[in-house]
Design a protein around this motif. Structure first.
Motif, PDB file in Angstrom:
ATOM      1  N   UNK A 168      32.183  35.266  36.280  1.00 40.97           N
ATOM      2  CA  UNK A 168      31.163  35.983  35.754  1.00 40.97           C
ATOM      3  C   UNK A 168      30.862  37.215  36.468  1.00 40.97           C
ATOM      4  N   UNK A 169      29.592  36.275  36.859  1.00 40.06           N
ATOM      5  CA  UNK A 169      28.054  37.387  37.586  1.00 40.06           C
ATOM      6  C   UNK A 169      29.141  37.800  39.126  1.00 40.06           C
ATOM      7  N   UNK A 170      30.341  37.671  39.595  1.00 49.50           N
ATOM      8  CA  UNK A 170      30.712  38.866  40.639  1.00 49.50           C
ATOM      9  C   UNK A 170      31.900  40.063  40.067  1.00 49.50           C
ATOM     10  N   UNK A 171      31.439  39.852  38.964  1.00 52.36           N
ATOM     11  CA  UNK A 171      32.146  40.936  37.788  1.00 52.36           C
ATOM     12  C   UNK A 171      34.187  40.101  37.694  1.00 52.36           C
ATOM     13  N   UNK A 172      34.063  38.748  38.314  1.00 53.54           N
ATOM     14  CA  UNK A 172      35.690  38.032  37.273  1.00 53.54           C
ATOM     15  C   UNK A 172      35.697  38.311  36.231  1.00 53.54           C
ATOM     16  N   UNK A 173      37.088  38.200  36.054  1.00 53.68           N
ATOM     17  CA  UNK A 173      37.109  37.874  33.994  1.00 53.68           C
ATOM     18  C   UNK A 173      38.373  37.076  33.186  1.00 53.68           C
ATOM     19  N   UNK A 174      37.830  36.582  32.854  1.00 58.84           N
ATOM     20  CA  UNK A 174      38.533  35.653  32.673  1.00 58.84           C
ATOM     21  C   UNK A 174      40.555  36.011  31.818  1.00 58.84           C
ATOM     22  N   UNK A 175      40.171  37.584  31.257  1.00 56.30           N
ATOM     23  CA  UNK A 175      41.696  38.312  31.258  1.00 56.30           C
ATOM     24  C   UNK A 175      42.493  38.549  31.995  1.00 56.30           C
ATOM     25  N   UNK A 214      41.308  32.598  20.705  1.00 52.64           N
ATOM     26  CA  UNK A 214      42.424  31.059  20.598  1.00 52.64           C
ATOM     27  C   UNK A 214      43.413  30.626  21.631  1.00 52.64           C
ATOM     28  N   UNK A 215      43.195  31.996  22.515  1.00 48.36           N
ATOM     29  CA  UNK A 215      43.709  30.989  23.772  1.00 48.36           C
ATOM     30  C   UNK A 215      42.934  31.206  24.901  1.00 48.36           C
ATOM     31  N   UNK A 216      41.438  31.225  24.761  1.00 45.43           N
ATOM     32  CA  UNK A 216      40.617  30.399  25.754  1.00 45.43           C
ATOM     33  C   UNK A 216      40.671  29.489  26.456  1.00 45.43           C
ATOM     34  N   UNK A 217      41.464  28.229  25.735  1.00 39.59           N
ATOM     35  CA  UNK A 217      41.377  26.900  26.182  1.00 39.59           C
ATOM     36  C   UNK A 217      42.801  26.987  27.501  1.00 39.59           C
ATOM     37  N   UNK A 218      43.983  27.842  27.187  1.00 36.97           N
ATOM     38  CA  UNK A 218      44.613  28.218  28.549  1.00 36.97           C
ATOM     39  C   UNK A 218      44.411  28.947  29.137  1.00 36.97           C
ATOM     40  N   UNK A 219      43.000  29.209  29.625  1.00 40.28           N
ATOM     41  CA  UNK A 219      42.687  30.179  30.703  1.00 40.28           C
ATOM     42  C   UNK A 219      41.632  29.603  31.370  1.00 40.28           C
ATOM     43  N   UNK A 220      40.946  28.150  30.642  1.00 37.25           N
ATOM     44  CA  UNK A 220      40.341  27.265  31.247  1.00 37.25           C
ATOM     45  C   UNK A 220      41.038  26.275  31.854  1.00 37.25           C
ATOM     46  N   UNK A 221      42.183  26.476  31.203  1.00 36.55           N
ATOM     47  CA  UNK A 221      43.255  25.052  32.716  1.00 36.55           C
ATOM     48  C   UNK A 221      43.313  25.544  33.238  1.00 36.55           C
ATOM     49  N   UNK A 222      43.511  27.276  33.227  1.00 34.52           N
ATOM     50  CA  UNK A 222      43.867  27.790  34.436  1.00 34.52           C
ATOM     51  C   UNK A 222      43.158  27.743  35.530  1.00 34.52           C
ATOM     52  N   UNK A 223      41.741  27.982  35.154  1.00 32.27           N
ATOM     53  CA  UNK A 223      40.506  28.335  36.245  1.00 32.27           C
ATOM     54  C   UNK A 223      40.611  26.551  37.075  1.00 32.27           C
TER      55      UNK A 223
END
Length: 416
Positions: free
Chosen positions: A211-218, A379-388
């Motif tokens: 996040x601090x580098x401008x990255x985003x879970x979207x 509610x879609x956060x867990x999928x992004x968290x798994x990807x990360x």
């Protein structure tokens, strides 16, 4: 704050803390504007994941004291963290939900989406003074369903003696972090340690860099995200960080730091109690380094929220809401934060806490600007968290480049 479920935050003697919490609770008002049918409910049920004996007793004492202000006995049940959401979903289906429910804040959206929770505004609960990210974590579709008495995030812990011996200043930027970690690394000791395991904890620890580098879970497959992951890859490749971080939990990272096997680590304020026990360990805490000097780190918000589920008894709901309001009373927030080494959720109370506990100041500053993990994806956060965390594993093992790993992460996040 609990990324996947943070380990219990204190194992020392707790009688004094319990008495302090109970004393603070007796001063709570009813905190609600709703009327109830007097005398109908004499007890309510509460469900949480505080299975550690000390933590269970601490929260049990506060629940009991707050129950007294609401005129009810609180029957507390604790289940393991991994079992909480399946149990809640089953209870929602069978309409056997508890009267008061604690949730890890990223899970609130999933449960609120089912219709199992009630908006807190209907009870007149005061949600003013909470930091923006904290309210966001407890909000679903514009309604506040949960409030957290105290919260957390992560920061950079460093060994003062090791930095002084190596002539290293506390790093503030990524370049300074890499340089400092290299200078602090020697046989039997690494310069830096993180939790990079294949769980939501690994994602949680990586988020400040992303996040601090401008990255985003979207959109995970961006140059900004790849640069953040490359930083961790560089630390491992250079030997400044152990390859074992791929398997370490936050508790393991703490143990490495406490044993002198790493000079710096990323961890949370719940570690302060254990660190304070070792009088020979001279440590400090600072904000997580940022890409460029002068930037403000963007931090993830941790902590548990309390909610009032749907219930056939309006009286029980109102009594549960009174207990929830008491848990979030400023005096209880302060007492709970002091006991758990977390951060009070109301900004004014947090500022008071930072003055009383200087070692928590870095966390207080970060919490004020912290982001809820579900703030964008819900509610879609867990999928992004798994990807990360999958990308972290692939990149740190050398199986894929950061760019390749994050491209795959984006596919996991979007289900494509």
């Amino acid at each position: 704050m609990s990324p996947a479920r943070l380990p219990a935050r204190r194992t020392a003697a707790y009688l004094t803390g319990i008495l302090a919490l109970a004393s603070a609770a007796t001063g709570c008002g009813n905190g609600t504007g709703a009327a109830s049918s007097a005398g109908k409910a004499t007890s309510i049920t509460a469900l949480d994941y505080y299975t550690d004996e000390t933590e269970h007793a601490q929260w049990g004492a506060l629940l009991a004291a707050c129950g007294k202000t609401a005129g009810v006995t609180v029957e507390q049940t604790s289940v393991p963290g991994a079992a909480l959401i399946p149990k809640v979903l089953q209870q929602a289906s069978s309409r056997t939900l508890p009267d008061l429910l604690m949730l890890d804040n990223p899970d609130l959206q999933e449960i609120a989406q089912t219709g199992a929770l009630t908006p807190l505004d209907q009870y007149g609960i005061d949600s003013s003074g909470f930091a923006k990210g904290i309210l966001s974590a407890g909000t679903y579709e514009g309604k506040v369903y949960g409030l957290a008495p105290d919260v957390s995030t992560v920061a950079l812990f460093y060994n003062k003696d090791m930095l002084a011996e190596a002539g290293v200043a506390v790093p503030r930027t990524w370049d300074e972090l890499k340089s400092a970690a290299a200078k602090l690394t020697r046989p039997g000791r690494y310069g830096m340690a993180v939790d990079a395991n294949a769980t939501f904890e690994g994602t949680w620890q990586f988020l400040p860099f992303l996040w601090s580098n401008g990255g985003d879970e979207m959109e995970l497959d961006t140059p900004q995200a790849a640069q953040a992951l490359q930083l961790w890859v560089d630390l491992v490749k250079s030997g400044s960080m152990s390859k074992s971080v791929l398997n370490w939990t936050q508790a393991d990272v703490h143990d490495q730091f406490a044993a002198g096997r790493t000079a710096m680590m990323i961890n949370g304020p719940w570690r302060i109690a254990a660190l304070n026990k070792d009088q020979s360990l001279h440590w400090g805490v600072a904000p997580i380094p940022v890409p460029i000097a002068g930037q403000t780190p963007v931090m993830p918000l941790g902590g548990e929220v309390w909610a009032v589920p749907q219930n056939a008894s309006r009286d029980r709901q109102v009594k549960a809401a009174k207990v929830l309001a008491c848990l979030n009373d400023p005096a209880n927030m302060l007492a709970s934060a002091e006991e758990h080494f977390t951060v009070p959720s109301r900004s004014a109370v947090a500022a008071q806490y930072a003055e009383q506990v200087p070692s928590a100041a870095a966390f207080v500053d970060s919490v004020n600007l912290a982001r809820a993990r579900t703030g964008e994806l819900g509610v879609d956060w867990p999928k992004a968290a798994t990807g990360i965390y999958t990308a972290i594993q692939s990149a740190l093992t050398g199986e894929q480049t950061p760019e390749e790993a994050l491209k795959h992460a984006q596919q996991i996040a979007t289900g494509s």
